[in-house]
Scaffold this motif. Structure first.
Motif, mmCIF file in Angstrom:
data_model
loop_
_atom_site.group_PDB
_atom_site.id
_atom_site.type_symbol
_atom_site.label_atom_id
_atom_site.label_comp_id
_atom_site.label_asym_id
_atom_site.label_seq_id
_atom_site.Cartn_x
_atom_site.Cartn_y
_atom_site.Cartn_z
ATOM 1 N N ALA A 260 -18.507 5.958 -1.528
ATOM 2 C CA ALA A 260 -17.264 5.480 -0.927
ATOM 3 C C ALA A 260 -17.463 5.176 0.549
ATOM 4 O O ALA A 260 -18.167 5.895 1.266
ATOM 5 C CB ALA A 260 -16.169 6.524 -1.102
ATOM 6 N N SER B 279 -2.621 0.873 -8.819
ATOM 7 C CA SER B 279 -3.272 2.085 -9.306
ATOM 8 C C SER B 279 -4.421 1.721 -10.237
ATOM 9 O O SER B 279 -4.237 0.941 -11.170
ATOM 10 C CB SER B 279 -2.254 2.960 -10.035
ATOM 11 N N SER B 280 -5.592 2.270 -9.992
ATOM 12 C CA SER B 280 -6.733 1.991 -10.863
ATOM 13 C C SER B 280 -6.473 2.489 -12.284
ATOM 14 O O SER B 280 -6.953 1.902 -13.249
ATOM 15 C CB SER B 280 -7.996 2.645 -10.305
ATOM 16 N N ALA C 157 -1.728 -3.858 -3.764
ATOM 17 C CA ALA C 157 -2.140 -2.461 -3.901
ATOM 18 C C ALA C 157 -1.667 -1.946 -5.256
ATOM 19 O O ALA C 157 -0.483 -2.001 -5.573
ATOM 20 C CB ALA C 157 -1.550 -1.626 -2.773
ATOM 21 N N ALA D 282 0.848 -1.200 0.000
ATOM 22 C CA ALA D 282 0.000 0.000 0.000
ATOM 23 C C ALA D 282 0.879 1.243 0.000
ATOM 24 O O ALA D 282 1.916 1.294 0.660
ATOM 25 C CB ALA D 282 -0.908 -0.016 1.223
ATOM 26 N N PRO E 29 0.689 5.856 -1.162
ATOM 27 C CA PRO E 29 -0.176 6.969 -1.578
ATOM 28 C C PRO E 29 -0.525 6.924 -3.072
ATOM 29 O O PRO E 29 -1.502 7.551 -3.499
ATOM 30 C CB PRO E 29 0.667 8.203 -1.248
ATOM 31 N N ASP E 30 0.254 6.205 -3.874
ATOM 32 C CA ASP E 30 0.011 6.157 -5.314
ATOM 33 C C ASP E 30 -0.992 5.072 -5.712
ATOM 34 O O ASP E 30 -1.326 4.943 -6.884
ATOM 35 C CB ASP E 30 1.327 5.893 -6.067
ATOM 36 N N THR E 31 -1.443 4.296 -4.748
ATOM 37 C CA THR E 31 -2.366 3.204 -5.065
ATOM 38 C C THR E 31 -3.737 3.507 -4.481
ATOM 39 O O THR E 31 -3.856 4.086 -3.391
ATOM 40 C CB THR E 31 -1.850 1.867 -4.509
ATOM 41 N N ASP E 32 -4.773 3.113 -5.212
ATOM 42 C CA ASP E 32 -6.138 3.349 -4.733
ATOM 43 C C ASP E 32 -7.045 2.126 -4.873
ATOM 44 O O ASP E 32 -8.238 2.194 -4.565
ATOM 45 C CB ASP E 32 -6.760 4.528 -5.489
ATOM 46 N N ILE E 33 -6.481 1.020 -5.345
ATOM 47 C CA ILE E 33 -7.241 -0.217 -5.504
ATOM 48 C C ILE E 33 -6.444 -1.360 -4.865
ATOM 49 O O ILE E 33 -5.212 -1.414 -4.981
ATOM 50 C CB ILE E 33 -7.486 -0.541 -6.995
ATOM 51 N N THR E 34 -7.146 -2.255 -4.208
ATOM 52 C CA THR E 34 -6.496 -3.421 -3.618
ATOM 53 C C THR E 34 -7.137 -4.693 -4.165
ATOM 54 O O THR E 34 -8.358 -4.834 -4.146
ATOM 55 C CB THR E 34 -6.615 -3.419 -2.079
ATOM 56 N N GLY F 154 -12.518 3.326 3.337
ATOM 57 C CA GLY F 154 -11.839 3.086 2.075
ATOM 58 C C GLY F 154 -12.466 1.921 1.325
ATOM 59 O O GLY F 154 -13.281 1.162 1.882
#
Length: 303
Positions: free
Chosen positions: A69, A47-48, A45, A28, A30-35, A73
């Motif tokens: 949302a 990036s979308s 983790a 994980a 700050p540059d990732t938003d999808i897991t 998260g």
């Protein structure tokens, strides 16, 4: 009577289950938003944006209306594949280094997943790995996978590598059981045609003047000589073709000893010319079909 001890009673609180583990290459940040969560519980983790650019499945998924949302998260997206497969697809699609493609089982599993999630870049790299010299696999498996996917250039290449295999052996039958019926028929036809054509060439009197006679005449003393060495060699050649296939390398062994050593009982000269026999047999083998046949329409897809 003593009063019971009024001391504080301690209650043991069970620890929470172990926190989910992130794959070391996809922690994980700050540059990732999808897991993504693999079937064996490993988290990835990502990036979308990168997923949308490389995975057709997620491009379509992320284009759908989004639910509100969660304050905690987004929930991890559960995948049906293992961590090894998910990591391999991500590495291939993000060009972060190829997973080991030296195993046909790994390659085929990755290929199925890449097609399922529409990871085009991974499919392209897996296709190129099919003919890699580092891939340790039966050519029948490679042939079956390539034929199934319409990769006929790779399929014809792999079919040429089966020529010294016994298609009736237990290992070959196991590999063929994974293969499309039409592909099996083409491979069987190739092997059958090679056997029949070899037999015809060994009986061709234009190639071998003594091909079908019971006796031949010694060119040194005109003595009639038994032609059984040649007849026995023909039988051995056809049996070898039937059992394990044949190549020009087969001529480097002891198979021609009886022919080379055969002598006229009268003058003791050699009956057969070893150089001409070897040349004729090499030519006969090299002229045999060496790969499965494809239609004109398919041939246009090879390049």
């Amino acid at each position: 009577m003593d009063a019971p001890d009024s001391g504080t009673v301690s209650v043991k609180v069970e620890e929470d289950a172990a926190s989910p583990t992130y794959h070391p290459a996809y922690p994980a940040s700050p540059d990732t938003d999808i897991t993504l969560r693999s079937s064996d519980g490993t988290l990835f983790a990502v990036s979308s944006l990168l997923l949308k650019l490389t995975w057709g499945f997620f491009k379509a998924m992320f284009s759908l209306p989004k639910e509100p949302a969660s304050p905690n998260g987004p929930e991890p997206i559960s995948m049906q594949e293992s961590a090894e497969v998910i990591a391999g697809l991500l590495n291939l699609s993000f060009r972060l280094g190829q997973p080991p493609l030296d195993s046909i089982d790994t390659l085929e599993t990755l290929l199925r997943a890449a097609e399922k999630y529409e990871v085009t870049s991974a499919v392209v790299m897996i296709r190129s790995a099919l003919t890699s010299p580092v891939l340790e696999a039966s050519p029948i498996r490679i042939y079956g996978i390539a034929y199934e996917h319409g990769w006929y250039k790779e399929a014809t290449w792999a079919s040429s590598k089966t020529l010294t295999l016994d298609l009736c052996s237990s290992e070959a039958v196991s590999d063929l059981s994974r293969t499309d019926g039409a592909a099996i028929m083409k491979l069987m036809t190739l092997h059958r045609n090679r056997r029949d054509l070899l037999r015809a060439r060994l009986d061709d009197n234009d190639l071998f003047p003594y091909a079908t006679t019971a006796q031949i005449v010694c060119y040194s003393c005109d003595e009639d000589v038994d032609n059984s060495p040649w007849q026995l060699m023909k039988y051995n050649f056809v049996s070898q073709m039937e059992r394990d296939g044949i190549s020009v390398d087969y001529l480097d062994g002891t198979v021609l000893e009886d022919i080379v050593d055969a002598k006229c009982p009268r003058c003791k000269r050699k009956i057969y010319n070893p150089v001409m026999v070897r040349k004729g047999l090499r030519d006969a083998i090299r002229e045999l079909p060496a790969k499965v046949e494809v239609s004109c329409l398919v041939a246009c897809m090879l390049f």
